[in-house]
Design an enzyme around this catalytic site. Structure first.
Site, short mmCIF file in Angstrom:
data_model
loop_
_atom_site.label_atom_id
_atom_site.label_comp_id
_atom_site.label_asym_id
_atom_site.label_seq_id
_atom_site.Cartn_x
_atom_site.Cartn_y
_atom_site.Cartn_z
CE LYS A 140 -4.73 2.46 -8.35
NZ LYS A 140 -6.14 2.19 -8.67
CE LYS A 149 -4.62 0.75 -4.79
NZ LYS A 149 -5.67 0.72 -5.74
#
Ligand code: PBG
Length: 341
Positions: free
Chosen positions: A207, A261
């Site tokens: 992320k 992400k």
């Protein structure tokens, strides 16, 4: 892995347009497919009654009170979505995010309401502190060292308790998103100790500290009150191999599924995770900024929303994601049903 065969000829005997001129041939050659069952819808849940509060930064998305969730869940199930992922907006925020660990906290109430209305709909919960802490960081903020920093190891226990709380409420999958080292191992131990050994962990393994989360922070009321998240989320400029190390560590700690992400600015990362870890279920989060950009351009008449959204989702699948978390999940399922029907 994706090498083309040696060219067997050239123009004019070879004409690749022959593969494109007829719709039926194009259809035959389709490799990447979007299906509703691979899409997961993020939902923002809040306290209150009959609340359906539009999120200004994310047209078409709402903060929903628990009573609104039955209808939402039934619709998601009827559309054949792969599931929903819940983000909670608590009544009270404090230094340790207490509501996140309460059995009457917003996410627990939401999970119970959804499970009652649509028992077969997969319910994933986001496990993180940022929505619940008054400072908006993803863990406990330690001022002891003289510099403000999120105290990694002190945060782990909170994450384990939060995940166990969600599992007790009936969550099918828990998804830690705080980028703390050791979070997967701590949550696995917490779940196992709470009799929730059957609950899989979907780890937000890679992320990045991204500007594309901007609209979400309004939606979840989770913007950090000072500083930023670069001390724990990944640097977009870092060696892409660091993402592979994150994935490898999370798998070693017991992650069942992995997430990258954001999605669109990180398709290279998705592809390399897919290639390096075949067989590991891989999700991508088509984040708020990716959604709102297209929404805004479409509202101006500059982009066709349906075309741009479906092309984005297709690109994410083509890069290697089996599962896509997207705010378009319901809408995309409807578009796909129209196209097939
Ligand atoms: C919580 C979390 C965030 C998102 C998902 N989980 C925000 C953040 O890290 O600041 C972003 C999702 C989106 O932008 O759609 N840690």
């Amino acid at each position: 892995m994706h090498t083309s065969p040696a060219p067997s000829g050239s123009f004019p005997s070879v004409r690749l347009r022959r593969l494109r001129q007829q719709p039926a041939v194009r259809a035959l050659l389709q490799e990447t497919r979007l299906t509703a069952g691979n899409l997961v819808l993020p939902l923002f849940v809040r306290h209150g009654d009959r609340m359906r509060v539009p999120i200004g930064s994310m047209p078409g998305q709402f903060q929903l009170s628990v009573d609104q969730l039955a209808a939402e869940a039934r619709e998601a199930a009827e559309l054949g979505l792969g599931g929903v992922i819940l983000f909670g907006i608590p009544e009270h925020k404090d230094a340790v995010g207490s509501e996140a660990m309460s059995d009457v906290g917003i996410v627990s109430l939401a999970v119970q309401a959804i499970k009652k209305a649509a028992p077969d709909l997969l319910v994933i919960t986001d496990v993180c502190c940022c929505e619940y802490t008054d400072h908006g960081h993803c863990g406990i903020v330690n001022k002891k060292t003289g510099r403000t920093d999120v105290d990694n190891d002190a945060t782990l226990e909170l994450l384990a308790r939060q995940a166990a709380t969600h599992a007790r409420a009936g969550a099918d999958v828990v998804a830690p998103s705080g980028m703390m080292d050791g979070m997967v191992a701590a949550i696995r131990a917490g779940l196992d100790g709470a009799g929730a050994g059957h609950v899989p962990i979907l780890s937000y393994a890679a992320k990045y500290a991204s500007a594309f989360y901007g609209p979400f922070r309004e939606a979840a009321e989770s913007a950090p009150q000072f500083g930023d998240r670069r001390g724990y989320q990944m640097d977009p400029a870092a060696d892409p191999g660091q993402a592979l190390r994150e994935v490898e560590l999370d798998l070693a700690e017991g992650a069942d599924m992995i997430m990258v992400k954001p999605a669109l600015a990180y398709l290279d990362i998705l592809r390399s995770v897919r290639d390096r870890f075949p067989g590991v279920p891989l999700a991508a989060y088509n984040v708020s900024g990716e959604y709102s950009m297209i929404k805004a351009a479409a509202a101006q008449g500059w982009l066709d929303e349906r075309g741009a959204a479906l092309e984005s989702l297709l690109a994410i699948r083509r890069a290697g994601a089996g599962i896509v978390l997207t705010y378009w999940a319901k809408q995309a399922a409807k578009w796909l049903a129209e196209a097939n029907g």
